[in-house]
Design a protein around this motif. Structure first.
Motif, short mmCIF file in Angstrom:
data_model
loop_
_atom_site.label_atom_id
_atom_site.label_comp_id
_atom_site.label_asym_id
_atom_site.label_seq_id
_atom_site.Cartn_x
_atom_site.Cartn_y
_atom_site.Cartn_z
N UNK A 414 6.48 -9.23 -2.91
CA UNK A 414 5.71 -10.48 -2.76
C UNK A 414 6.33 -11.34 -2.00
N UNK A 415 6.59 -10.98 -0.65
CA UNK A 415 7.37 -11.79 0.43
C UNK A 415 6.68 -12.36 1.07
N UNK A 416 5.20 -12.26 1.15
CA UNK A 416 4.38 -12.80 1.81
C UNK A 416 3.33 -13.52 1.27
N UNK A 417 2.60 -14.42 1.79
CA UNK A 417 1.48 -15.23 1.37
C UNK A 417 -0.14 -14.36 1.73
N UNK A 418 -0.85 -14.22 0.63
CA UNK A 418 -2.09 -13.39 0.65
C UNK A 418 -3.04 -14.11 1.82
N UNK A 419 -3.24 -15.42 1.82
CA UNK A 419 -4.10 -16.23 2.41
C UNK A 419 -3.46 -16.16 4.11
N UNK A 420 -2.23 -16.13 4.30
CA UNK A 420 -1.64 -16.08 5.59
C UNK A 420 -2.00 -14.81 6.25
N UNK A 421 -1.70 -13.79 5.32
CA UNK A 421 -1.93 -12.48 5.75
C UNK A 421 -3.39 -11.96 5.98
N UNK A 422 -4.49 -12.69 5.33
CA UNK A 422 -5.77 -12.69 5.61
C UNK A 422 -6.17 -13.28 6.94
N UNK A 423 -5.46 -14.40 7.08
CA UNK A 423 -5.56 -15.14 8.40
C UNK A 423 -5.06 -14.31 9.75
N UNK A 424 -3.91 -13.75 9.29
CA UNK A 424 -3.55 -12.79 10.50
C UNK A 424 -4.12 -11.29 10.53
N UNK A 425 -5.22 -11.20 9.73
CA UNK A 425 -6.03 -9.99 10.00
C UNK A 425 -5.49 -8.69 9.47
N UNK A 426 -4.65 -8.86 8.27
CA UNK A 426 -4.05 -7.54 7.50
C UNK A 426 -4.55 -7.47 6.30
N UNK A 427 -4.81 -6.27 6.01
CA UNK A 427 -5.07 -5.85 4.59
C UNK A 427 -3.85 -6.22 3.60
N UNK A 428 -3.62 -6.63 2.44
CA UNK A 428 -2.59 -7.21 2.04
C UNK A 428 -2.64 -6.67 0.76
N UNK A 429 -1.71 -5.93 0.10
CA UNK A 429 -1.54 -5.49 -1.18
C UNK A 429 -0.16 -5.53 -2.04
N UNK A 430 -0.11 -7.13 -2.59
CA UNK A 430 0.99 -7.51 -3.19
C UNK A 430 1.07 -7.03 -4.70
N UNK A 431 1.90 -7.60 -5.45
CA UNK A 431 2.16 -7.21 -6.85
C UNK A 431 1.89 -8.76 -7.77
#
Length: 442
Positions: A414-431
């Motif tokens: 859980x190092x990164x922010x989901x909303x920030x990853x979405x803005x960067x255009x990544x699919x993001x699967x944290x815990x």
């Protein structure tokens, strides 16, 4: 004070070098001749920040020496530490063979009125086993002390030098006085030196690790509930961690705990209780939850890519069980690699310090290694983050996106922010947080 430490593993090296740093004359003994040669040449066989410099300083000052001749050190020692390994056996119980062997050697060479200290993590009752082994070989009077270690890998030197508490289980006032003298230099901040009976001291170590493991596993179960309800485990963590009755430590959800202590000690405590007809149901659930948690990211990967991962390539950031150590014992990365390879995937990994230990574990082409974390990304279907090393926390996302075949990140810490990853255009699967992506077979 004359001190001998039997065992030059993680605990023995840290304890011996720190005690020497406080002005004691310390002999560290081990049966491994190659290890002793390396240590005497200034080469430290484990990664622990600050330890290499501390050993070099005390070797040069003549306060610390390494030998294969334990008898020489035992004959003159006022305090003898047993700091040998207690690996888990097939039944989950701590293997005491090395402890018994050390006790036998001590008994053959012990000076009168010495204090024999168990520093190894051992089940309740072990000190009596040690006492009996020694007494079989000598008639001289001696005393026992249970002195469990509370060292965090990556911060062990500071933990020893500036302990938040020192626990000693003793069998006589003279042992209490000797241990008070030995630890006085490390208590200038006023943190307590806690004396108790020996069985209580033995159990204190296991109970402490069991409590920490329970907090982690409980948060990981809460994280699973968060994913099913739309809650965010990071917000839950901040909410409950601000309660002074709970506090913030060990409340981070993730890919599970590993290392040399928590997994082994939880299992040993369960087994020790079972031998006394007691079922520690909560701890069994803690252990089972953690075993399952280690493959959480792989379950997410399977939901995203399907059961057959043949031809898929994954970049793995982090091999050690935690940052600031090269220890891969029971590391979540090992469960991740095994599960991905079982389904046909290939893995290219990076870790700042644990790639050499990894090469001893994964032979041949089982795992590839990148010269740096970015090299692992080339052509990979996704990035899998298993260890929260500092250098992984603020990556160059433009470079990450360009080098990955797909802009997909599975984050086990859980190092990164989901909303920030979405803005960067990544699919993001944290815990336990918002999942950014379809989670369907591509």
């Amino acid at each position: 004070m004359e001190v001998t430490v039997i065992g030059t593993g993680y605990v023995g090296l840290v304890a011996g070098s720190c005690l020497a740093g406080a002005g004691n004359r310390v002999t560290c003994a081990d049966v491994d001749e190659a290890r002793i040669r390396r240590l005497n040449s200034g080469e430290v066989p484990i990664y622990e920040p600050g330890l290499e410099a501390l050993i070099a300083e005390n070797l040069a000052a003549g306060r610390l020496r390494f030998t294969t001749d334990a008898a020489e050190g035992i004959r003159t020692a006022e305090v003898i530490f047993i700091a040998v390994g207690t690996p888990p056996g097939e039944d989950g119980f701590a293997d005491l063979d090395f402890v018994r062997a050390a006790a036998g050697t001590i008994g053959e060479h012990l000076r009168p009125h010495a204090v024999v200290v168990t520093k190894s993590t051992v089940p309740v009752g072990t000190n009596e086993i040690v006492r009996a082994e020694i007494a079989r070989r000598t008639d001289v009077p001696f005393h026992m002390c249970a002195n469990p270690e509370f060292l965090k890998e990556g911060d062990a030197v500071a933990d020893f030098m500036y302990p938040d508490r020192v626990v000693c289980g003793v069998d006589a006032e003279s042992a209490r006085e000797r241990m008070t003298e030995l630890y006085e230099p490390f208590r200038r901040s006023g943190n307590p030196l806690i004396f108790m009976d020996i069985p209580s001291a033995e159990l204190t170590k296991y109970a402490a690790n069991a409590m920490l493991a329970a907090r982690i596993s409980l948060m990981n179960q809460f994280a699973e509930l968060c994913e099913r309800t739309g809650a965010d485990i990071e917000r839950v963590r901040r909410g409950i961690g601000s309660d002074p009755r709970i506090g913030p430590a060990f409340l981070y959800a993730g890919a599970g705990y590993g290392g040399s202590c928590l997994p082994k000690d939880v299992q040993a405590l369960i087994r020790s209780a079972a031998e006394r007809d007691l079922d520690l149901t909560i701890l069994r659930a803690v252990n089972e939850t953690n075993d399952r948690q280690k493959t959480l990211l792989v379950r997410k990967i399977r939901r995203r890519f399907g059961e057959d991962l043949s031809g898929r390539r994954f970049a793995l950031w982090g091999l050690a069980f935690k940052p600031r150590t090269d220890d891969m014992r029971a590391a979540p990365s090992r469960a991740i690699v095994a599960a991905l390879r079982e389904r046909g995937a290939s893995i290219v990994a990076h870790d700042p310090v644990a790639m050499d230990p990894a090469r001893d574990i994964y032979l041949g082409d089982e795992v590839e290694y990148g010269a740096d974390e970015y090299e692992t990304l080339d052509g990979a279907d996704a990035l899998v983050l298993a260890t929260e090393w500092l250098q992984y926390r603020r990556p160059d996302w433009a470079a990450v996106g360009e080098r990955l075949a797909r802009r997909i990140v599975f984050d086990g810490r859980n190092l990164f922010d989901p909303e920030g990853m979405a803005e960067l255009g990544f699919e993001y699967y944290p815990v336990g947080r918002r999942q950014i992506g379809p989670e369907v077979v591509a």
